[in-house]
Enzyme design. Structure first.
Site, short mmCIF file in Angstrom:
data_model
loop_
_atom_site.label_atom_id
_atom_site.label_comp_id
_atom_site.label_asym_id
_atom_site.label_seq_id
_atom_site.Cartn_x
_atom_site.Cartn_y
_atom_site.Cartn_z
CG HIS A 155 32.86 -10.25 -12.09
ND1 HIS A 155 33.67 -9.93 -11.02
CD2 HIS A 155 33.06 -9.25 -12.98
CE1 HIS A 155 34.30 -8.80 -11.25
NE2 HIS A 155 33.95 -8.36 -12.44
CG ASP A 182 29.61 -18.71 -6.77
OD1 ASP A 182 29.65 -17.71 -7.49
OD2 ASP A 182 29.29 -18.68 -5.57
P1 ADP Z 1 28.10 -13.03 -5.58
O1 ADP Z 1 28.99 -12.09 -6.35
O2 ADP Z 1 27.45 -14.08 -6.42
O3 ADP Z 1 27.08 -12.33 -4.73
P2 ADP Z 1 30.48 -13.64 -3.91
O4 ADP Z 1 30.65 -14.64 -2.80
O5 ADP Z 1 31.55 -13.70 -4.94
O6 ADP Z 1 29.02 -13.85 -4.53
O7 ADP Z 1 30.50 -12.16 -3.33
C1 ADP Z 1 29.52 -11.76 -2.41
C2 ADP Z 1 30.01 -10.54 -1.62
O8 ADP Z 1 28.89 -9.97 -0.96
C3 ADP Z 1 31.03 -10.89 -0.55
O9 ADP Z 1 31.94 -9.82 -0.40
C4 ADP Z 1 30.17 -11.05 0.72
O10 ADP Z 1 30.82 -10.70 1.91
C5 ADP Z 1 29.04 -10.10 0.45
N1 ADP Z 1 27.78 -10.64 0.99
C6 ADP Z 1 27.06 -11.66 0.50
N2 ADP Z 1 25.96 -11.89 1.27
C7 ADP Z 1 26.01 -11.01 2.26
C8 ADP Z 1 25.18 -10.74 3.40
N3 ADP Z 1 24.06 -11.44 3.63
N4 ADP Z 1 25.55 -9.75 4.22
C9 ADP Z 1 26.67 -9.05 3.99
N5 ADP Z 1 27.50 -9.24 2.95
C10 ADP Z 1 27.18 -10.21 2.09
O1 F6P Z 2 29.27 -11.37 -9.06
C1 F6P Z 2 28.17 -11.51 -9.87
C2 F6P Z 2 27.18 -10.37 -9.71
O2 F6P Z 2 26.14 -10.53 -10.61
C3 F6P Z 2 27.74 -8.98 -9.94
O3 F6P Z 2 27.88 -8.60 -11.28
C4 F6P Z 2 26.70 -8.21 -9.21
O4 F6P Z 2 27.03 -6.88 -8.94
C5 F6P Z 2 26.47 -9.06 -7.97
O5 F6P Z 2 26.60 -10.36 -8.41
C6 F6P Z 2 25.14 -8.81 -7.28
O6 F6P Z 2 24.07 -8.93 -8.17
P1 F6P Z 2 23.08 -7.72 -8.50
O7 F6P Z 2 23.93 -6.60 -9.03
O8 F6P Z 2 22.12 -8.27 -9.49
O9 F6P Z 2 22.44 -7.37 -7.20
#
Ligand code: ADP
Ligand code: F6P
Length: 456
Positions: free
Chosen positions: A157, A365
């Site tokens: 991912h 990212d």
């Molecule tokens: P990562 O996997 O690195 O966290 P992504 O943007 O791919 O980043 O996915 C993040 C997911 O978590 C999205 O579905 C987003 O809506 C959710 N998310 C991230 N931050 C928040 C937050 N502060 N409150 C609610 N949902 C969040």
């Molecule tokens: O999308 C990347 C990722 O590391 C996922 O594998 C993971 O579930 C998510 O971000 C949130 O991170 P964590 O599981 O360390 O809270």
């Protein structure tokens, strides 16, 4: 029909609605024919023995959830240490933040072995196994060592860095060799596939049989980009839901005289938050018409707080927000609203919709789902503008966003100003094209195409 077995560090209960794009997609894929979802239970046993952990199973419709507890020592070295202290920073090109403590690798291997040992007796001969993310790179190699002959796929991912960055990890050869135990390797973008291809050919002498097939260590692996998407229909429906509309109405009243800029993410150094705040400060300096009229709402949810790099980042961010508010704020206007919490998923689309501009400016990212969620949540008649880092995997698909280099403070400030001033017709045209792109390759497409490649 083969049973699907999904393996990931974290799990979500597929019966609970709106649990997040990935959980929804995997839950969907699993419930079609029933399946098994296997991973860490989320429980840390303070005085447990390393390499041991109790298994819990529960039924969620036709999906079995099977999870393993981890003892504190294993959790600290596998999750905090090797996964998030070595692999996460290096894979996001941050060698400066990596902590190559020699003690972590033992825990990482031990937990992968433990998980494989616990899963092995639950497997049936024609199960299809799909392993997710950097926590579990050697999982298939451990299963193979126990005699597993099933088809096993892996999806990364996060980004895969160029070979010379990857090579900084003391165990890089072992990690990549482990990848050859899989049948299919899925990456987010073509850049990641190219990095794998270069590494495999140059560092381990793999033979490229064709565009996708690589042969080394007596095995052939299929490597391909499968950009992950969101469930667009689910998100559009969520945007029309009661909670999202209430959020929209409340914010629309509160900010009726102001333009809203929005950032939403985990508080992670890969997301470029300090760079974004400096660009916003530059916007206020360079285009003073925004003083008193533009507000940045920055929602950064707590993440991995046991690691120093994360607590240090939190302090840096809080101090930057404080100084911008102190320098530019008025009694009746604060330029930055910073919130260190999660927003309920059902309310999130309302917030996306009320924003004129989304700032999605990571330094690196894998994909970035927030960018896609923002597009899905917009009103097509009056859509907001997406300012997107060219270093997010999503930039490979979302060409009609305003693409920025987040390291370039002045350039980013100019693009934010362009977004704030963009005429309605141009906003509508860009949004229509972006929406078509996220619909074309949504999360169901991602699941389907990956599983087609894995089942052959
Ligand atoms: P990562 O996997 O690195 O966290 P992504 O943007 O791919 O980043 O996915 C993040 C997911 O978590 C999205 O579905 C987003 O809506 C959710 N998310 C991230 N931050 C928040 C937050 N502060 N409150 C609610 N949902 C969040
Ligand atoms: O999308 C990347 C990722 O590391 C996922 O594998 C993971 O579930 C998510 O971000 C949130 O991170 P964590 O599981 O360390 O809270």
């Amino acid at each position: 029909m083969s049973r699907l077995v999904v393996v990931s560090n974290r799990l979500a209960d597929p019966r609970k609605t709106a649990a997040g794009g990935l959980a929804v997609a995997l839950g969907d894929a699993l419930s079609v024919n029933g399946g098994l979802w296997f991973g860490w239970s989320g429980t840390i046993v303070e005085d447990g023995a390393p390499g041991e952990g109790e298994v819990h199973t529960q039924q969620a419709g036709n999906v079995t959830l099977a999870t393993v507890d981890l003892c504190k020592e294993d959790h600290d070295s596998y999750y905090l240490g090797y996964s998030n202290g070595v692999l996460w920073p290096v894979f996001h090109y941050r060698l400066d933040l990596a902590d190559f403590d020699a003690g972590y690798i033992g825990g990482y291997r031990r937990v992968n072995q433990l998980m494989a040992r616990k899963l092995m007796p639950m497997l049936q001969p024609d199960d299809i196994i799909w392993v997710h993310d950097y926590h579990l790179i050697p999982f298939a190699a451990e299963l193979r060592a126990m005699g597993c002959k099933n088809r096993i796929g892996f999806f990364l991912h996060i980004p895969l860095p160029p070979p010379l960055i990857l090579a900084a990890i003391p165990q890089h050869e072992w990690l990549i060799r482990s990848l050859f135990a899989y049948d299919v390797l899925g990456f987010q973008t073509q850049y990641d596939v190219d990095h794998f291809s270069r590494y495999a050919r140059k560092e381990v002498g793999a033979e490229a049989l064709n565009e996708h097939e690589f042969r080394a260590f007596g095995r052939t692996v299929h490597a391909q980009a499968f950009p992950i998407g969101i469930d667009v229909d689910e998100f559009v429906a969520l945007a029309d839901g009661k909670e999202a509309r209430e959020m929209f109405d409340r914010m629309a009243v509160e900010y009726s005289r102001r333009r809203l800029l929005l950032g939403v993410e985990r508080l992670d150094y890969s997301k470029g938050l300090p760079h974004r705040l400096r660009a916003f400060r530059q916007l206020l300096r360079q285009y003073p018409e925004n003083l008193g009229s533009s507000t940045l709402i920055q929602i950064a949810s707590p993440s991995r707080e046991a690691l120093d790099t994360y607590s240090g980042l939190r302090q840096e961010l809080e101090s930057l927000c404080g100084s911008i508010n102190g320098d530019f704020g008025e009694l009746d206007w604060m330029p930055v609203r910073y919130i260190h919490r999660n927003v309920a998923r059902k309310r999130l689309p309302g917030l996306y919709r009320v924003a004129s501009v989304a700032l999605v400016t990571p330094l690196r990212d894998g994909m970035n789902l927030v960018a896609k969620e923002f597009i899905a949540a917009q009103d097509p008649e009056d859509p907001g503008v997406l300012v997107l880092s060219r270093f997010a995997g999503a930039a490979e698909q979302l060409e009609e966003a305003l693409l920025v280099n987040p390291y370039d403070t002045f350039g980013t400030a100019e693009s934010i100003q362009q977004a704030l001033q963009m005429p309605l017709a141009e906003r509508q045209r860009r949004h229509q094209q972006l929406l078509a792109r996220i619909r074309e390759q949504d999360v169901h497409w991602w699941c389907r195409t990956y599983l087609e490649a894995l089942t052959g």
